[in-house]
Every structure is written in C-alpha cells, then in structure tokens.
Write an enzyme that holds these catalytic residues in place. Structure first.
Site, mmCIF file in Angstrom:
data_model
loop_
_atom_site.group_PDB
_atom_site.id
_atom_site.type_symbol
_atom_site.label_atom_id
_atom_site.label_comp_id
_atom_site.label_asym_id
_atom_site.label_seq_id
_atom_site.Cartn_x
_atom_site.Cartn_y
_atom_site.Cartn_z
ATOM 1 N N ASN A 88 0.801 -1.220 0.000
ATOM 2 C CA ASN A 88 0.000 0.000 0.000
ATOM 3 C C ASN A 88 0.838 1.277 0.000
ATOM 4 O OD1 ASN A 88 -2.565 1.629 0.616
ATOM 5 N ND2 ASN A 88 -1.250 2.125 2.361
ATOM 6 N N SER A 141 -4.521 3.027 -8.272
ATOM 7 C CA SER A 141 -5.313 4.255 -8.279
ATOM 8 C C SER A 141 -6.021 4.346 -9.613
ATOM 9 C CB SER A 141 -4.405 5.474 -8.098
ATOM 10 O OG SER A 141 -5.111 6.671 -8.345
ATOM 11 N N TYR A 154 3.429 10.020 -10.676
ATOM 12 C CA TYR A 154 2.492 9.239 -9.867
ATOM 13 C C TYR A 154 1.606 8.373 -10.755
ATOM 14 C CZ TYR A 154 -1.423 8.166 -6.765
ATOM 15 O OH TYR A 154 -2.406 7.516 -6.055
ATOM 16 N N ALA A 156 2.131 7.391 -13.803
ATOM 17 C CA ALA A 156 2.938 6.358 -14.457
ATOM 18 C C ALA A 156 3.255 5.226 -13.491
ATOM 19 C CB ALA A 156 4.229 6.969 -14.997
ATOM 20 N N SER A 157 3.508 5.559 -12.227
ATOM 21 C CA SER A 157 3.830 4.517 -11.246
ATOM 22 C C SER A 157 2.628 3.635 -10.957
ATOM 23 C CB SER A 157 4.351 5.151 -9.947
ATOM 24 O OG SER A 157 3.315 5.758 -9.196
ATOM 25 N N LYS A 158 1.440 4.213 -10.944
ATOM 26 C CA LYS A 158 0.242 3.417 -10.706
ATOM 27 C C LYS A 158 -0.102 2.554 -11.923
ATOM 28 C CE LYS A 158 -0.410 4.715 -6.507
ATOM 29 N NZ LYS A 158 -0.255 3.778 -5.378
ATOM 30 N N ILE A 187 -10.387 9.723 -2.794
ATOM 31 C CA ILE A 187 -10.708 9.318 -1.433
ATOM 32 C C ILE A 187 -10.164 10.376 -0.477
ATOM 33 C CG2 ILE A 187 -10.477 7.524 0.312
ATOM 34 C CD1 ILE A 187 -11.971 6.611 -2.198
#
Length: 262
Positions: A88, A141, A154, A156-158, A187
């Site tokens: 996570n 995400s 971010y 790209a990482s997800k 969220i």
C-alpha cells in the site's frame, strides 16, 4: 470474521487508506502487521491497535534498498508465513512536468513500485520455503488508467502497478500465489486535501464530477481489501478493481447535451 487466523502485512498503514485497511482486517480476525517510516510514538491510531495481541508495528523506510525485504522478514518472524501481503505504501509528491528530474523519477518509482516488488519477492521466497502460497494485493489508483494534471510520475507509477498485478498473476500462479489491486478514485485522506477542507466551493466542484455525488471515504475502500484477502476471492487473480464512485465509467463531466443529440 472473514480473515480469522490469517496473518497479513499492510505497508504504509499509519494513516489514510492503509490504516483503514489494517483496522478492518483486525476486526475481521486477522493478525495484522502495521508499518510506516515513522516511529510508533507518532502513530496514534496504530498505538491503539497495538493493544491487542493480533497487531504489531514495524518501522521501516521503504525508499531505502533492502528495507522492504527486511520488513517482510520481520513480519513473517512475528506471525509465521503471511497469508497476504498488502503493498500500500506510496507517495504522489512531484515537481511540475518540465522540472521533473531523474532523481524525482527514482524517488517516486522506488517507493511506489520497487518497494512493492522487493517486498513481493521476499514474501514469495519465505512462503515457498514453508511450502505454501499466498495473496498479494496492491494499492493502485484510478490514475493508473485515467490521467490527472500535475501527476506525471504518480500516474505512471500506478500504471506500472496495474501491469505488475497482471504480470505477477501469471508468473506466480503455478506457485500458489494470486494477485489483485484496488484502484480508488478520489478518497478523502490526510494526503488528499486539494482545497476540499479549506474551500467549500472547490469541494463542491469536485463532488459534482463524481457520478455518485460523494467523495469517497477510507471505509468505502477498506472492505474491498478485506474481501480480496479472504478465501471468498481465492479464484480471482490479476484483477484491478476500481472503487471510484463511477468516475471510470464517465467520459467527461458536465458535457452539455446538444438538442440534435436528443
């Protein structure tokens, strides 16, 4: 008690979604290892949970080489081979696109992607030695498939985590491991203010773009992890589950419908 007697490590679980996931798993009977890079003295909600024999806390900075591996080792020593690993931990802080440097790329991908892969490798090694498989979950995400301004690295990482979820499903199926990812939409957590708390007009504008007309809560997301870690989900692998209030189903918000379309 969907997770009775299961041992589970949740990385990045001192606040936000990770904390909610860990607490939900505790309520469902699991032995849960909580984690963050902070000392436990600064993790008030975790301290409350540690009051039970089914909860344990490990401090580790997963941006550093080898720390994800050590974390899994300590968790496995505490409760034995783990039934599930929840990858996570992550961050979204990055410069504007034209200011992004290699060090920024390495920082985001090291924490968001490499730490998850390193933890997974050690998890598989330990469980294989014990002659058992397990469940591997990822916090992805909606940004992994639907881009958002200002989140180049971010997003790209997800996207990489989504690919990793599918790839590991194939690589590890014959070894008895299954994978899944939860891909939340917006969220409300300590890391996602975006003016929602300080500016009611901004909050309302964001809310109106969500088909369900509500910003998600950490509780909306946590029970999905409980389900995916339970035996009820044992035949599902390689899946990325969007929990987003309908955002992924929507092409664009507030597009006027022309009279000719009616």
């Amino acid at each position: 008690m969907k997770l009775k007697d299961k041992a589970i490590l949740v990385t990045g679980s001192s606040q936000g979604i990770g904390l909610a996931v860990g607490l939900a798993m505790l309520r469902e009977g699991a032995q849960v290892v909580f984690h963050s890079e902070k000392p436990m003295s600064k993790c008030g909600e975790v301290i409350k949970a540690i009051g039970t024999p089914n909860a344990f806390y490990v401090q580790a900075d997963l941006s550093k080489e080898g720390e994800a591996r050590r974390l899994v080792q300590v968790a496995s020593e505490r409760y034995g081979p783990l039934d599930a690993l929840v990858n996570n931990v992550g961050t979204f802080r990055e410069p504007e696109l034209l200011a992004v440097a290699k060090k920024d790329f390495e920082a985001i991908f090291s924490l968001n992607v490499w730490s998850a892969l390193e933890a997974t490798q050690e998890y598989v090694r330990i469980n294989q030695k014990a002659g058992r498989g397990g469940r591997i979950l990822f916090s992805s995400s909606l940004n992994g498939t639907r881009s958002e301004p200002g989140h180049t690295l971010y997003d790209a990482s997800k996207g990489a985590l989504n690919a990793l979820t599918r790839q590991l499903a194939l690589e590890l199926a014959q070894l008895g491991f299954t994978t899944a990812a939860v891909a939340p939409g917006l969220i409300e957590t300590p890391l996602t203010d975006f003016g929602m708390k300080s500016d009611p007009a901004v909050r309302e504008a964001i809310r109106k773009q969500i088909p369900i007309q509500r910003i998600g809560t950490i509780e909306d997301v946590a029970e999905w992890y409980v389900f995916l870690a339970s035996d009820a989900a044992k035949y599902a692998t390689g899946q990325v589950v969007a929990v987003d209030g309908g955002l992924d189903a929507q092409q664009m918000a507030f597009r006027p419908i022309a009279h000719s379309e009616r």
